[in-house]
Design a protein around this motif. Structure first.
Motif, PDB file in Angstrom:
ATOM      1  N   ARG A   1      -6.413  -3.544  -1.374  1.00 57.65           N
ATOM      2  CA  ARG A   1      -6.426  -4.677  -2.979  1.00 57.65           C
ATOM      3  C   ARG A   1      -7.365  -4.755  -3.338  1.00 57.65           C
ATOM      4  NH1 ARG A   1      -4.904  -9.487  -0.831  1.00 57.65           N
ATOM      5  NH2 ARG A   1      -2.659  -9.092  -1.059  1.00 57.65           N
ATOM      6  N   PRO A   2      -8.515  -4.543  -2.534  1.00 55.52           N
ATOM      7  CA  PRO A   2      -9.952  -4.178  -3.856  1.00 55.52           C
ATOM      8  C   PRO A   2      -9.924  -2.687  -4.558  1.00 55.52           C
ATOM      9  CG  PRO A   2     -10.576  -5.315  -1.710  1.00 55.52           C
ATOM     10  CD  PRO A   2      -8.647  -5.038  -1.516  1.00 55.52           C
ATOM     11  N   LEU A   3      -9.740  -1.798  -3.428  1.00 54.21           N
ATOM     12  CA  LEU A   3      -9.285  -0.666  -3.853  1.00 54.21           C
ATOM     13  C   LEU A   3      -8.908  -0.529  -5.718  1.00 54.21           C
ATOM     14  CD1 LEU A   3     -10.662   2.356  -4.142  1.00 54.21           C
ATOM     15  CD2 LEU A   3      -9.243   2.956  -3.204  1.00 54.21           C
ATOM     16  N   ALA A   4      -7.587  -0.753  -5.245  1.00 59.34           N
ATOM     17  CA  ALA A   4      -6.436  -1.058  -6.244  1.00 59.34           C
ATOM     18  C   ALA A   4      -6.904  -1.645  -7.637  1.00 59.34           C
ATOM     19  CB  ALA A   4      -5.128  -1.487  -5.793  1.00 59.34           C
ATOM     20  N   LEU A   5      -7.524  -2.808  -7.605  1.00 61.17           N
ATOM     21  CA  LEU A   5      -8.039  -4.058  -8.534  1.00 61.17           C
ATOM     22  C   LEU A   5      -8.678  -3.406  -9.156  1.00 61.17           C
ATOM     23  CD1 LEU A   5      -7.432  -7.558  -6.584  1.00 61.17           C
ATOM     24  CD2 LEU A   5      -6.491  -6.627  -8.547  1.00 61.17           C
ATOM     25  N   ILE A   6     -10.021  -2.024  -8.565  1.00 58.22           N
ATOM     26  CA  ILE A   6     -11.011  -1.941  -9.257  1.00 58.22           C
ATOM     27  C   ILE A   6     -10.278  -0.554 -10.524  1.00 58.22           C
ATOM     28  CG2 ILE A   6     -12.695  -0.582  -8.866  1.00 58.22           C
ATOM     29  CD1 ILE A   6     -13.797  -2.298  -6.336  1.00 58.22           C
TER      30      ILE A   6
ATOM     31  N   ASP B   1       0.776  -1.447  -0.070  1.00 61.90           N
ATOM     32  CA  ASP B   1       0.079  -0.087   0.106  1.00 61.90           C
ATOM     33  C   ASP B   1       1.022   1.145  -0.034  1.00 61.90           C
ATOM     34  OD1 ASP B   1      -2.989  -1.404   0.435  1.00 61.90           O
ATOM     35  OD2 ASP B   1      -1.400  -2.395   2.136  1.00 61.90           O
ATOM     36  N   THR B   2       1.526   1.759  -1.013  1.00 69.23           N
ATOM     37  CA  THR B   2       3.129   2.363  -0.966  1.00 69.23           C
ATOM     38  C   THR B   2       2.878   3.694  -2.452  1.00 69.23           C
ATOM     39  OG1 THR B   2       4.581   1.236  -1.732  1.00 69.23           O
ATOM     40  CG2 THR B   2       4.468   1.027   0.167  1.00 69.23           C
ATOM     41  N   THR B   3       3.417   4.631  -2.050  1.00 67.34           N
ATOM     42  CA  THR B   3       2.992   5.348  -3.800  1.00 67.34           C
ATOM     43  C   THR B   3       3.072   4.095  -4.750  1.00 67.34           C
ATOM     44  OG1 THR B   3       3.210   6.779  -2.276  1.00 67.34           O
ATOM     45  CG2 THR B   3       3.534   7.623  -4.261  1.00 67.34           C
ATOM     46  N   HIS B   4       4.667   3.789  -4.656  1.00 63.20           N
ATOM     47  CA  HIS B   4       5.042   2.578  -5.768  1.00 63.20           C
ATOM     48  C   HIS B   4       4.178   2.138  -6.375  1.00 63.20           C
ATOM     49  CE1 HIS B   4       7.614   1.113  -8.815  1.00 63.20           C
ATOM     50  NE2 HIS B   4       6.825  -0.202  -8.125  1.00 63.20           N
ATOM     51  N   GLY B   5       2.978   1.286  -5.396  1.00 63.46           N
ATOM     52  CA  GLY B   5       1.962   0.188  -5.772  1.00 63.46           C
ATOM     53  C   GLY B   5       0.337   1.452  -5.861  1.00 63.46           C
ATOM     54  N   TRP B   6       0.632   2.041  -6.032  1.00 63.25           N
ATOM     55  CA  TRP B   6      -0.267   3.546  -7.483  1.00 63.25           C
ATOM     56  C   TRP B   6       0.073   3.414  -8.379  1.00 63.25           C
ATOM     57  CZ3 TRP B   6      -5.075   3.026  -5.744  1.00 63.25           C
ATOM     58  CH2 TRP B   6      -5.438   2.407  -4.097  1.00 63.25           C
ATOM     59  N   LEU B   7       1.425   3.757  -8.240  1.00 61.21           N
ATOM     60  CA  LEU B   7       2.086   3.944  -9.773  1.00 61.21           C
ATOM     61  C   LEU B   7       1.680   2.980 -10.431  1.00 61.21           C
ATOM     62  CD1 LEU B   7       3.930   5.479 -11.911  1.00 61.21           C
ATOM     63  CD2 LEU B   7       5.800   5.156 -10.746  1.00 61.21           C
ATOM     64  N   VAL B   8       1.637   1.540  -9.965  1.00 65.00           N
ATOM     65  CA  VAL B   8       1.525   0.107 -10.823  1.00 65.00           C
ATOM     66  C   VAL B   8       0.115   0.051 -10.930  1.00 65.00           C
ATOM     67  CG1 VAL B   8       1.478  -2.108 -10.826  1.00 65.00           C
ATOM     68  CG2 VAL B   8       3.650  -1.048  -9.582  1.00 65.00           C
ATOM     69  N   VAL B   9      -0.779   0.466 -10.956  1.00 67.03           N
ATOM     70  CA  VAL B   9      -2.300   0.592 -10.652  1.00 67.03           C
ATOM     71  C   VAL B   9      -2.367   1.731 -11.865  1.00 67.03           C
ATOM     72  CG1 VAL B   9      -4.166   1.959  -9.957  1.00 67.03           C
ATOM     73  CG2 VAL B   9      -2.536   0.305  -8.164  1.00 67.03           C
ATOM     74  N   ALA B  10      -1.822   2.610 -11.994  1.00 68.90           N
ATOM     75  CA  ALA B  10      -1.864   4.115 -13.058  1.00 68.90           C
ATOM     76  C   ALA B  10      -1.123   3.376 -14.504  1.00 68.90           C
ATOM     77  CB  ALA B  10      -1.156   4.391 -12.985  1.00 68.90           C
ATOM     78  N   THR B  11      -0.128   2.672 -14.545  1.00 67.38           N
ATOM     79  CA  THR B  11       0.514   1.897 -15.700  1.00 67.38           C
ATOM     80  C   THR B  11      -0.419   0.680 -16.082  1.00 67.38           C
ATOM     81  OG1 THR B  11       1.038  -0.045 -13.954  1.00 67.38           O
ATOM     82  CG2 THR B  11       2.674   1.980 -14.780  1.00 67.38           C
ATOM     83  N   CYS B  12      -1.285  -0.116 -15.273  1.00 72.46           N
ATOM     84  CA  CYS B  12      -2.082  -0.734 -14.986  1.00 72.46           C
ATOM     85  C   CYS B  12      -3.746  -0.149 -16.068  1.00 72.46           C
ATOM     86  CB  CYS B  12      -2.489  -1.854 -14.060  1.00 72.46           C
ATOM     87  SG  CYS B  12      -1.313  -2.941 -13.730  1.00 72.46           S
ATOM     88  N   SER B  13      -4.087   1.536 -15.687  1.00 70.54           N
ATOM     89  CA  SER B  13      -4.743   1.597 -15.827  1.00 70.54           C
ATOM     90  C   SER B  13      -5.005   1.935 -17.593  1.00 70.54           C
ATOM     91  CB  SER B  13      -5.629   2.645 -14.908  1.00 70.54           C
ATOM     92  OG  SER B  13      -6.610   3.045 -15.700  1.00 70.54           O
TER      93      SER B  13
ATOM     94  N   GLU C   1       1.034  -8.235  -5.253  1.00 70.61           N
ATOM     95  CA  GLU C   1       1.735  -8.170  -4.670  1.00 70.61           C
ATOM     96  C   GLU C   1       2.243  -6.392  -4.028  1.00 70.61           C
ATOM     97  OE1 GLU C   1       4.478 -10.324  -4.162  1.00 70.61           O
ATOM     98  OE2 GLU C   1       3.123 -11.657  -4.863  1.00 70.61           O
ATOM     99  N   TYR C   2       1.318  -5.645  -4.391  1.00 68.26           N
ATOM    100  CA  TYR C   2       2.163  -4.882  -3.869  1.00 68.26           C
ATOM    101  C   TYR C   2       0.793  -3.860  -2.929  1.00 68.26           C
ATOM    102  CZ  TYR C   2       5.423  -3.497  -7.313  1.00 68.26           C
ATOM    103  OH  TYR C   2       6.453  -4.202  -7.753  1.00 68.26           O
ATOM    104  N   PHE C   3      -0.182  -4.629  -2.743  1.00 68.95           N
ATOM    105  CA  PHE C   3      -1.000  -4.109  -1.973  1.00 68.95           C
ATOM    106  C   PHE C   3      -1.980  -5.274  -0.870  1.00 68.95           C
ATOM    107  CE2 PHE C   3      -1.386  -0.957  -5.048  1.00 68.95           C
ATOM    108  CZ  PHE C   3      -1.799  -0.206  -4.896  1.00 68.95           C
TER     109      PHE C   3
ATOM    110  N   SER D   1       5.924  -2.084 -18.894  1.00 69.65           N
ATOM    111  CA  SER D   1       6.731  -2.367 -17.784  1.00 69.65           C
ATOM    112  C   SER D   1       7.555  -1.807 -17.127  1.00 69.65           C
ATOM    113  CB  SER D   1       6.594  -3.368 -18.363  1.00 69.65           C
ATOM    114  OG  SER D   1       7.331  -2.966 -19.641  1.00 69.65           O
ATOM    115  N   ILE D   2       8.209  -0.788 -17.989  1.00 73.52           N
ATOM    116  CA  ILE D   2       9.458  -0.682 -16.687  1.00 73.52           C
ATOM    117  C   ILE D   2       8.784   0.597 -15.285  1.00 73.52           C
ATOM    118  CG2 ILE D   2      11.077   1.013 -17.205  1.00 73.52           C
ATOM    119  CD1 ILE D   2      11.137   1.122 -20.162  1.00 73.52           C
ATOM    120  N   LEU D   3       7.766   0.425 -15.265  1.00 71.41           N
ATOM    121  CA  LEU D   3       7.444   1.261 -13.905  1.00 71.41           C
ATOM    122  C   LEU D   3       7.062   0.055 -13.612  1.00 71.41           C
ATOM    123  CD1 LEU D   3       4.953   3.776 -15.552  1.00 71.41           C
ATOM    124  CD2 LEU D   3       7.893   3.825 -14.712  1.00 71.41           C
ATOM    125  N   TYR D   4       7.121  -1.359 -13.743  1.00 68.49           N
ATOM    126  CA  TYR D   4       6.507  -2.155 -12.395  1.00 68.49           C
ATOM    127  C   TYR D   4       7.358  -2.661 -11.836  1.00 68.49           C
ATOM    128  CZ  TYR D   4       3.100  -3.180 -16.164  1.00 68.49           C
ATOM    129  OH  TYR D   4       1.540  -3.665 -17.229  1.00 68.49           O
TER     130      TYR D   4
END
Length: 391
Positions: free
Chosen positions: A88-93, A8-20, A82-84, A137-140
């Motif tokens: 996790r449910p909010l990040a997946l959505i 649940d860190t900032t890097h995890g939300w960056l991964v969320v942005a790349t998924c989106s 791995e990041y949340f 993928s570089i941001l993962y």
């Protein structure tokens, strides 16, 4: 998988942005396939050449979208586990919200590019735009660049993850996979066949692009709503999933029954809104049904099934429309597939106790009747007394 990281860190939300962003590219391109077919039909004057080109579109892009979806999106979603932890449910959505944005934007991008550069230039520009998915993928996890993984070991791990023997023996898991296969055989049909139907009924390409964008706006709205409801109970999430299947089936009926733009817009809104719900809520529901430790396997297989549905849906419905010499049966068949998927998902995800909690009704309305064994009173006369437990 990346090495151990803080949850649940900032890097995890960056991964969320790349998924989106990955969803933005994939779903946005998929929403333009019907517009591409209309352009190919007008480009090839000879009917035989047109038919060959369209068949190549359905088969080639079916494979391309299915494989590309798996490579670009599956890996990104599995990484989120791995990041949340708590979020996790909010990040997946949130990770799939970009798909709704793609449906809103890409039809207008395609129409504008086609008017300016023609179909050939449009394909070149869109392919260059899609290549930017590689950069996500570089941001993962940059630390992965320092390792030298064994390719065969990775493939074996992927095989064991996707084809989990324990899950494959589960009737519930098989039912979920069958439900999503039926759903996604039908999912791409409005994008593929609505532009063709509108062209035959005299509606302009701009109107068709507007209808697709309307579905994208409602899709985006439902994804934000699901993000707000991410912390709701697992029973309610499964109820939302079943309702979204039903809404999706109803939306297909608007396209063959009506030719007025108002009713077509209603169908587009229902289609987009329902799609946004089941796309957003699927990962949390899989966690509810099978546990977070099985998320990699369930999500991987789920997307494999989705890719297979994309692969089969276009060509099968195309052959159906040619056999029936009409487009309307395609929409009716898609509605039927979605209804069967809804019945399956309701069967495997709900039982009496869960339904009682969802509706906040007393459990006794759903409790099974308990009947004790038969107690003989007079065996000579062949008379038995049966005692029932009161409840």
């Amino acid at each position: 998988m990346p090495p151990k990281v803080s949850k649940d860190t900032t890097h995890g939300w960056l991964v969320v942005a790349t998924c989106s962003a990955a969803f933005f590219l994939f779903i946005g391109n998929a929403s333009c396939l019907g517009l591409v077919e209309v352009e190919l039909s007008s480009l090839f004057k000879d009917s035989g050449s047109s038919l060959s080109a369209i068949n190549a579109l359905y088969n080639g892009l079916g494979w391309g979208l299915g494989i590309g979806f798996s490579l670009m999106v599956v890996s990104s979603n599995i990484l989120l586990s791995e990041y949340f932890d708590k979020k996790r449910p909010l990040a997946l959505i949130i990770s799939v919200i970009g798909g709704g944005m793609g449906i809103v934007v890409f039809p207008h991008i395609f129409t504008t590019l086609n008017q300016t550069y023609g179909i050939h230039g449009t394909f070149l520009i869109l392919s260059a735009l899609n290549s930017h998915g590689i950069m996500f993928s570089i941001l993962y996890d940059v630390s992965l660049a320092n390792s030298k993984p064994n390719a065969m070991a990775i493939l074996r791990q992927v095989y064991r993850t996707v084809f989990d023997p324990e899950l494959l023996r589960s009737a519930r898991y098989t039912g979920v996979c069958a439900a999503y296969l039926l759903l996604y055989v039908a999912y791409g049909i409005p994008f593929l066949f609505l532009p063709v139907k509108n062209a035959k009924t005299g509606l302009s390409k701009e109107v068709t692009s507007l209808l697709i964008s309307v579905s994208g706006i409602s899709n985006l709205a439902s994804r934000f709503i699901m993000a707000g409801l991410a912390s709701t109970s697992g029973q309610r999430r499964r109820l939302f999933l079943s309702v979204s299947f039903a809404m999706n089936a109803v939306s297909f009926l608007f396209f063959p029954l009506f030719s007025d733009i108002l009713f077509l817009s209603v169908g587009a809104v229902l289609f987009g809104f329902s799609a946004g719900i089941f796309v957003s809520i699927t990962p949390p529901v899989l966690i509810d049904l099978f546990g977070v430790d099985k998320l990699s396997s369930t999500l991987g297989t789920n997307y494999l099934v989705i890719g297979t549905g994309y692969l089969l849906g276009g060509p099968l419905m195309r052959h159906l429309s040619l056999a029936m010499s009409a487009i309307d049966p395609v929409f009716y068949t898609s509605a039927g597939c979605t209804v069967m998927g809804m019945v399956l998902i309701m069967t495997v995800s709900c039982n009496g106790r869960n339904l009682a909690r969802i509706l906040k009704m007393p459990k006794r309305h759903f409790a099974p009747v308990s009947i004790p064994p038969v107690l003989p009173v007079n065996t000579d006369g062949g008379i038995f007394t049966i005692s029932y437990q009161k409840y």
